[in-house]
Design an enzyme around this catalytic site. Structure first.
Site, PDB file in Angstrom:
ATOM      1  CB  SER A 671      -0.960  -0.040   1.199  1.00  0.00           C
ATOM      2  OG  SER A 671      -1.966   0.927   1.081  1.00  0.00           O
ATOM      3  CG  ASP A 744      -6.769  -2.462  -3.977  1.00  0.00           C
ATOM      4  OD1 ASP A 744      -7.508  -2.062  -3.069  1.00  0.00           O
ATOM      5  OD2 ASP A 744      -5.530  -2.358  -3.942  1.00  0.00           O
ATOM      6  CG  HIS A 778      -5.592  -2.509   0.048  1.00  0.00           C
ATOM      7  ND1 HIS A 778      -4.885  -1.997  -1.018  1.00  0.00           N
ATOM      8  CD2 HIS A 778      -4.997  -1.997   1.167  1.00  0.00           C
ATOM      9  CE1 HIS A 778      -3.925  -1.197  -0.571  1.00  0.00           C
ATOM     10  NE2 HIS A 778      -3.968  -1.187   0.748  1.00  0.00           N
TER      11      HIS A 778
END
Length: 810
Positions: A671, A744, A778
């Site tokens: 991330s 995601d 994610h």
């Protein structure tokens, strides 16, 4: 359950031979697989009155087939249309219950054969526990009698969990409130041609929105959202009586009952919906009903929240944070911002807190706050503790108020920076009152409260229990973990007068377990759970905290792992894998404060870098990467030079120890850590390769703030552009591996970000690989995808780091 062919795996592309392909799933080497494929330890749930302990078994991963189940993406939520639940939910496959202190087991009988347990909870008086069992095409509600251990199904179908938890215990143990859809089945899939284009208008009023995903796009989506989220609310009785409707059909965002059990507060989502915001910002109406569903009044009509500024100190105008006061029979409380929710508007006070007693016709001002309201805890009718917070300067205040008085003055206890963890006083201990609601725990004489906290220090966390004198706000230390060889943290206070606490004790090689500690003396704690270390292969690995300084004097630290049997006196220097995640600060001194214990258990998860210590790498985990804004400067104004300085300091530290080959170092992150990784490869020559998972690389695609950056792109164009590694793709010459879930849902980290960054590197002659993991969001969940990801990472590190060759990039 429908079946899929799981040979359809990670979409990959590799520059060097200009290849694009699909590849079959692979598994990592045995040393990694042994750690990645362990049995997951059970989860622990302690009943609120400390009577029972539930141990819930779970699978470490989902299967690809589970991840591939049908999914609708509507207004920021992901729904399984087959069983009307949130998709991708965690579930448990086994249950054991014991008496907490005596450890006497309760034999649970009659559980469903194919157990997929969700939303486990004990009843208010702990005579029962309940859970949802998730089948492929339905949810069912079960209760367990704690006296007999007998489980029984009380609602076999018709339950919905698309808007959150499917049920809530009622005021006593006799019934539960349940979201009920009845016999409504999956919406028929009819291909309907649009009656016209979808349109949106900008009307000249500022209405900034962050880059949310899974939004509504047209009228068809609106219809689906209504269909799958509309439920009634019913009472389900533990004795098996027929269900009783309480609230008629509606889109219930939330509902809760008053402490005396006489009234229900329900927030009902209403149209018009938005195509730029998630359902949390949709218009809603707060209605009050009696406990049987008779309408009392509308308490508040909340408009569409499309004009809230993007600043982190911004809040919605009007009433917000509406909740029941925990120490009164039926009193509602809420906050209102005198500045209209806009921090740019000048105002003497930023928030005002109000309350209203039944029949909810009069409002009384409780207190005014200099910062935003962030919470309140009640003790007596004339005493509560209120918290406020201001993001921009990281200030938080804790104060006594008298909620029985109009506009009570504040007696401030603490006024501190949230960044300064060494000054963290801890959290006040709660107990449960006659309404089964959490309130402050007083000493027997009523003159003291109690605090528990992490006890942050330069030597690492040493959790504590304090007595807090109400009269002068002074504290007396009752107990503190010694922190010499173990990390012991307080789970909860069992009995403040007898000085009994439930704690968790762990060490680097010993898995965390619950203990009963008498903190009155030095007696040995009694072990209550006996979970074993699932990572015994790491038993001889070396773990140590290292402290070092950045070039400008900022204190930093990291955790260094070295392979079993490694002896630096033999002169061998190891390849290194470093993992980090940048954090923004306003205070340089706070940036270097230690925030963990050196004695914490070596715990792995699917994204951990520690696996590679088994492959002969030195691993630097959680290296501190502070980005500091001095004075009026924002942290990101000097993001790149600080980022490179953080990395250079870490490599210099391990190089000076004589254990790492500084020419064979890799950096990885997930991330915002992936964003960091790409920037380090673009702006430095410190690393031989990088691994970037599920990141965002072009900040112009997140124009209304990101991470801790409050300014919009148009307010700080240079910052956005300088921080975007996409703009420097031609400078990124070291090999970089991009991994991203192809579903995601995190705001900002669209899968497109990795695809476009990869294409930019490809087009400018760099070396990269892109791996898209099917169905992953994610965070990754499917066993097949995770094992393949580990194989990709290991292959990359072996080729470009451990066995690095000097390759001309010209």
């Amino acid at each position: 359950m429908r079946h899929i062919k799981i040979w359809v795996v990670a979409v990959v592309a590799l520059i060097g031979n200009n290849a694009s392909a699909q590849t079959d799933y692979q598994k990592p080497p045995a040393e990694i697989l042994e750690l990645a494929d362990v049995k997951a330890p059970s989860a622990s749930i302690v009943s609120r009155n400390n009577k029972y302990l539930a141990l819930l078994d779970r699978s470490l991963y989902k299967s690809l087939e589970e991840l591939a189940e049908p999914e609708l993406k509507l207004a920021g939520i992901r729904i399984n249309p087959e069983n009307f639940s949130l998709s991708r939910g965690t579930y448990y496959t086994g249950l054991k219950i014991q008496h907490l202190i005596s450890k006497e087991p309760i034999t649970v009988k009659g559980l469903p054969a194919n157990l997929k347990m969700q939303s486990f909870s004990f009843s208010p008086n702990e005579n029962y526990c309940a859970f949802i069992n998730a089948a492929f095409n339905k949810l069912s509600l079960w209760v367990i009698d704690m006296k007999t251990g007998q489980a029984k199904e009380i609602i076999p179908s018709g339950i919905s969990a698309t808007m959150g938890s499917a049920y809530m215990w009622g005021p006593d143990d006799s019934y539960l409130f349940v979201r009920y859809k009845g016999d409504k089945a999956k919406m028929p899939e009819v291909r309907e041609l649009p009656k016209g284009p979808a349109t949106q208008d900008a009307t000249g009023v500022k209405a900034a929105a962050r880059t949310y995903q899974d939004l509504l796009r047209n009228k068809q989506d609106e219809a689906k959202f209504d269909y799958y989220t509309t439920t009634s609310v019913v009472k389900a009785f533990v004795d098996g009586r027929p269900i009783q409707q309480v609230l008629k059909d509606g889109v219930y965002k939330s509902f809760s009952y008053s402490p005396d059990g006489k009234y229900l507060l329900a927030e009902e989502v209403r149209q018009p919906y938005s195509y730029t915001l998630t359902y949390g910002s949709f218009p809603s109406r707060f209605n009050i009903y009696d406990i049987n569903g008779t309408f009392v009044k509308t308490f508040y009509d909340r408009p569409l929240q499309d004009k809230v500024p993007v600043s982190y100190d911004a809040v919605e105008a009007g009433k917000r944070s509406i909740f029941w006061r925990s120490d009164m029979p039926s009193t509602l409380m809420w906050a209102v911002a005198p500045d209209g929710g806009d921090p740019e508007q000048q105002s003497e006070y930023r928030d005002e807190v109000f309350q209203s007693d039944y029949p909810f016709t009069e409002e009384k001002l409780v207190c005014k706050l200099n910062n935003r309201f962030s919470g309140i805890e009640f003790g007596r009718k004339d005493m509560a503790i209120v918290y406020d917070y201001w993001w921009k300067n990281r200030n938080t205040r804790t104060a006594f108020i008298d909620p029985s008085k109009e506009n009570s003055p504040l007696r401030v206890i603490w006024d501190r920076s949230t960044e300064d963890v060494y000054s963290d006083p801890g959290d006040f201990v709660n107990t449960y009152n006659q309404y089964n609601r959490a309130v402050l725990q007083y000493s027997k004489d009523g003159k003291s409260l109690y605090l528990t906290g992490e006890g942050y220090s330069p030597e690492g966390n040493k959790p504590f229990i304090d007595e807090f004198k109400i009269a002068d706000a002074k504290t007396k230390r009752l107990w503190r973990a010694d922190g010499k060889s173990t990390y012991e943290r307080v789970i909860r206070i069992i009995d403040a007068e007898k000085k009994l606490a439930l704690t968790s004790i762990e060490s680097p090689k010993v898995y965390p377990n619950y203990y009963l500690r008498n903190y009155k003396g030095d007696s040995k704690p009694t072990q209550l759970t006996f979970k074993e270390n699932p990572y015994k292969a790491l038993a001889d690995v070396s773990k140590q905290k290292i402290n070092y300084k950045r070039a400008d004097g900022v204190d930093l630290y990291a955790t260094l792992y070295l392979p079993a049997g490694y002896d630096k006196t033999k002169g061998e220097r190891l390849p290194m894998l470093m993992e980090a995640y940048p954090t923004e600060y306003k205070d340089a001194k706070a940036a270097g404060q230690v925030k963990e214990s050196p004695n914490a258990f070596i715990s792995l998860y699917w994204g951990s870098p520690v696996y590679w210590v088994m492959r002969g790498y030195a691993v630097l985990e959680d290296a501190q990467f502070p980005i500091i804004g001095k004075d009026k400067e924002e942290p990101n104004d000097t993001y790149i030079p600080q980022l490179v300085a953080d990395a250079a300091a870490a490599i210099k530290a391990v190089d000076s120890m004589g254990v790492v080959d500084k020419n064979r170092c890799a950096v990885m992150g997930h991330s915002y850590g992936a964003f960091m990784t790409a920037n380090l490869l673009a702006h430095s020559d410190l690393f031989a390769a990088g691994i970037a998972r599920s990141g965002a690389y072009n900040r112009t695609l997140t124009p209304f703030s990101f991470q801790a950056e409050q300014r919009s792109y148009w307010e700080a164009q240079k910052v956005y552009n300088d921080m975007s590694p996409f703009n420097y793709a031609d400078k990124l010459k070291e090999p970089i591996l991009f991994i991203h879930g192809d579903a995601d849902n995190n705001p900002g980290t669209f899968t497109l970000q990795s695809e476009r960054m990869f294409q930019a590197i490809k087009g400018t002659g760099g070396k990269a690989r892109l791996v898209l993991l099917p169905y992953e969001s994610h965070g990754y969940a499917a066993r097949e995808n995770i094992l393949h990801m580990l194989w990709e990472m290991d292959t990359w590190l072996e080729k470009y780091v451990k066995n690095k060759k000097e390759i001309s990039m010209k």
